[in-house]
Design a protein around this motif. Structure first.
Motif, PDB file in Angstrom:
ATOM      1  N   MET A 237      14.023 -23.612  -4.537  1.00  0.00           N
ATOM      2  CA  MET A 237      14.161 -23.037  -3.212  1.00  0.00           C
ATOM      3  C   MET A 237      14.652 -21.603  -3.342  1.00  0.00           C
ATOM      4  O   MET A 237      15.623 -21.335  -4.024  1.00  0.00           O
ATOM      5  CB  MET A 237      15.157 -23.872  -2.412  1.00  0.00           C
ATOM      6  CG  MET A 237      15.396 -23.358  -1.030  1.00  0.00           C
ATOM      7  SD  MET A 237      16.503 -24.466  -0.160  1.00  0.00           S
ATOM      8  CE  MET A 237      17.536 -23.279   0.607  1.00  0.00           C
ATOM      9  N   THR A 238      13.996 -20.678  -2.679  1.00  0.00           N
ATOM     10  CA  THR A 238      14.451 -19.292  -2.689  1.00  0.00           C
ATOM     11  C   THR A 238      15.506 -19.105  -1.609  1.00  0.00           C
ATOM     12  O   THR A 238      15.561 -19.848  -0.627  1.00  0.00           O
ATOM     13  CB  THR A 238      13.278 -18.327  -2.430  1.00  0.00           C
ATOM     14  OG1 THR A 238      12.728 -18.614  -1.156  1.00  0.00           O
ATOM     15  CG2 THR A 238      12.225 -18.445  -3.506  1.00  0.00           C
ATOM     16  N   THR A 239      16.351 -18.112  -1.797  1.00  0.00           N
ATOM     17  CA  THR A 239      17.406 -17.833  -0.834  1.00  0.00           C
ATOM     18  C   THR A 239      16.982 -16.668   0.041  1.00  0.00           C
ATOM     19  O   THR A 239      16.811 -15.557  -0.458  1.00  0.00           O
ATOM     20  CB  THR A 239      18.723 -17.491  -1.567  1.00  0.00           C
ATOM     21  OG1 THR A 239      19.052 -18.584  -2.426  1.00  0.00           O
ATOM     22  CG2 THR A 239      19.850 -17.272  -0.587  1.00  0.00           C
ATOM     23  N   PRO A 240      16.781 -16.891   1.347  1.00  0.00           N
ATOM     24  CA  PRO A 240      16.370 -15.807   2.243  1.00  0.00           C
ATOM     25  C   PRO A 240      17.421 -14.695   2.319  1.00  0.00           C
ATOM     26  O   PRO A 240      18.614 -14.946   2.190  1.00  0.00           O
ATOM     27  CB  PRO A 240      16.235 -16.502   3.597  1.00  0.00           C
ATOM     28  CG  PRO A 240      16.046 -17.944   3.268  1.00  0.00           C
ATOM     29  CD  PRO A 240      16.844 -18.175   2.023  1.00  0.00           C
TER      30      PRO A 240
ATOM     31  N   LEU B  72      22.715 -28.516  -0.179  1.00  0.00           N
ATOM     32  CA  LEU B  72      22.352 -28.926  -1.532  1.00  0.00           C
ATOM     33  C   LEU B  72      23.591 -29.503  -2.201  1.00  0.00           C
ATOM     34  O   LEU B  72      24.676 -28.928  -2.099  1.00  0.00           O
ATOM     35  CB  LEU B  72      21.848 -27.727  -2.334  1.00  0.00           C
ATOM     36  CG  LEU B  72      20.676 -26.970  -1.702  1.00  0.00           C
ATOM     37  CD1 LEU B  72      20.541 -25.595  -2.312  1.00  0.00           C
ATOM     38  CD2 LEU B  72      19.406 -27.770  -1.897  1.00  0.00           C
ATOM     39  N   ALA B  73      23.448 -30.629  -2.885  1.00  0.00           N
ATOM     40  CA  ALA B  73      24.587 -31.259  -3.534  1.00  0.00           C
ATOM     41  C   ALA B  73      24.318 -31.451  -5.017  1.00  0.00           C
ATOM     42  O   ALA B  73      23.182 -31.680  -5.432  1.00  0.00           O
ATOM     43  CB  ALA B  73      24.890 -32.610  -2.894  1.00  0.00           C
TER      44      ALA B  73
ATOM     45  N   GLU C 143      18.461 -31.431  -2.436  1.00  0.00           N
ATOM     46  CA  GLU C 143      18.566 -31.169  -1.010  1.00  0.00           C
ATOM     47  C   GLU C 143      19.013 -32.447  -0.311  1.00  0.00           C
ATOM     48  O   GLU C 143      18.390 -33.491  -0.459  1.00  0.00           O
ATOM     49  CB  GLU C 143      17.232 -30.687  -0.441  1.00  0.00           C
ATOM     50  CG  GLU C 143      17.348 -30.233   0.995  1.00  0.00           C
ATOM     51  CD  GLU C 143      16.062 -29.642   1.537  1.00  0.00           C
ATOM     52  OE1 GLU C 143      16.166 -28.698   2.321  1.00  0.00           O
ATOM     53  OE2 GLU C 143      14.979 -30.134   1.175  1.00  0.00           O
ATOM     54  N   VAL C 144      20.121 -32.360   0.439  1.00  0.00           N
ATOM     55  CA  VAL C 144      20.702 -33.552   1.064  1.00  0.00           C
ATOM     56  C   VAL C 144      20.826 -33.431   2.573  1.00  0.00           C
ATOM     57  O   VAL C 144      20.923 -34.448   3.270  1.00  0.00           O
ATOM     58  CB  VAL C 144      22.085 -33.879   0.446  1.00  0.00           C
ATOM     59  CG1 VAL C 144      21.938 -34.286  -1.014  1.00  0.00           C
ATOM     60  CG2 VAL C 144      23.056 -32.714   0.585  1.00  0.00           C
ATOM     61  N   LEU C 145      20.858 -32.212   3.098  1.00  0.00           N
ATOM     62  CA  LEU C 145      21.017 -31.982   4.538  1.00  0.00           C
ATOM     63  C   LEU C 145      20.066 -30.884   4.981  1.00  0.00           C
ATOM     64  O   LEU C 145      19.768 -29.966   4.219  1.00  0.00           O
ATOM     65  CB  LEU C 145      22.444 -31.522   4.870  1.00  0.00           C
ATOM     66  CG  LEU C 145      23.590 -32.448   4.504  1.00  0.00           C
ATOM     67  CD1 LEU C 145      24.916 -31.707   4.618  1.00  0.00           C
ATOM     68  CD2 LEU C 145      23.576 -33.675   5.390  1.00  0.00           C
ATOM     69  N   LYS C 146      19.636 -30.973   6.229  1.00  0.00           N
ATOM     70  CA  LYS C 146      18.758 -29.951   6.790  1.00  0.00           C
ATOM     71  C   LYS C 146      18.974 -29.947   8.298  1.00  0.00           C
ATOM     72  O   LYS C 146      19.025 -31.007   8.913  1.00  0.00           O
ATOM     73  CB  LYS C 146      17.317 -30.317   6.462  1.00  0.00           C
ATOM     74  CG  LYS C 146      16.314 -29.241   6.595  1.00  0.00           C
ATOM     75  CD  LYS C 146      14.978 -29.761   6.110  1.00  0.00           C
ATOM     76  CE  LYS C 146      14.195 -28.622   5.558  1.00  0.00           C
ATOM     77  NZ  LYS C 146      12.916 -29.021   5.028  1.00  0.00           N
TER      78      LYS C 146
END
Length: 131
Positions: A1-4, A91-92, A101-104
C-alpha cells in the motif's frame, strides 16, 4: 500500500485495557482511534477546527490481538465547501511480522467556527488517491 501525500499516521499498541473478552481490540476503541486520525487529517487539510458529521463506512477486516502494534493512516480524499471526506486504514503487526490491513473507514468531517457552525474551507488541497 502506498502512503498518499498529506497522510496523518498514528501508531498505538493494543493493551489489555483496550481489548474485549476475546483478547482483541474492542470495536469501540478501534472507532475512537480511527475518528482521532480522521480528525487530525481533516483539521490539517482545512487549517481550521472540524467536527465529525458522519461515518460512511467502517470495516473490521481482522481482529487485532493484545500486543500488536496498530498503525492508522488517514488522508483527505475530498474537500467541499465546508466538508471533507477522510479515508482511514488500519494496519496491524507484531514484532517481525508484516503489516496486515485490519480496519478501513470513511469519515465525513465539517469545518466549524468558534461557535461550532459550519464555515467555508479556503484551502484547496485535496489528495486524489482514495482508499
Amino acid at each position: 500500500m502506498t502512503t498518499p501525500t498529506g497522510t496523518v499516521e498514528l501508531t498505538e499498541i493494543v493493551f489489555p485495557a483496550e481489548a474485549n473478552h476475546y483478547g482483541t481490540l474492542f470495536g469501540g476503541n478501534a472507532l475512537q482511534l480511527m475518528a482521532k486520525a480522521a480528525f487530525l487529517a481533516a483539521r490539517g487539510a482545512a487549517q481550521r477546527d472540524v467536527v465529525m458529521a458522519g461515518v460512511t463506512d467502517v470495516r473490521f477486516l481482522a481482529p487485532v490481538p493484545v500486543g500488536h502494534v496498530l498503525t492508522l493512516r488517514a488522508w483527505v480524499s475530498r474537500i467541499g465547501r465546508s466538508s471533507l471526506t477522510v479515508c482511514v486504514n488500519g494496519l496491524a503487526a507484531t514484532l517481525g511480522s508484516p503489516q496486515d490491513e485490519v480496519l478501513k473507514g470513511i469519515f465525513e468531517m465539517v469545518a466549524v467556527d468558534g461557535k461550532g457552525r459550519p464555515v467555508a474551507i479556503t484551502n484547496t488541497y485535496v489528495n486524489q488517491e482514495t482508499a
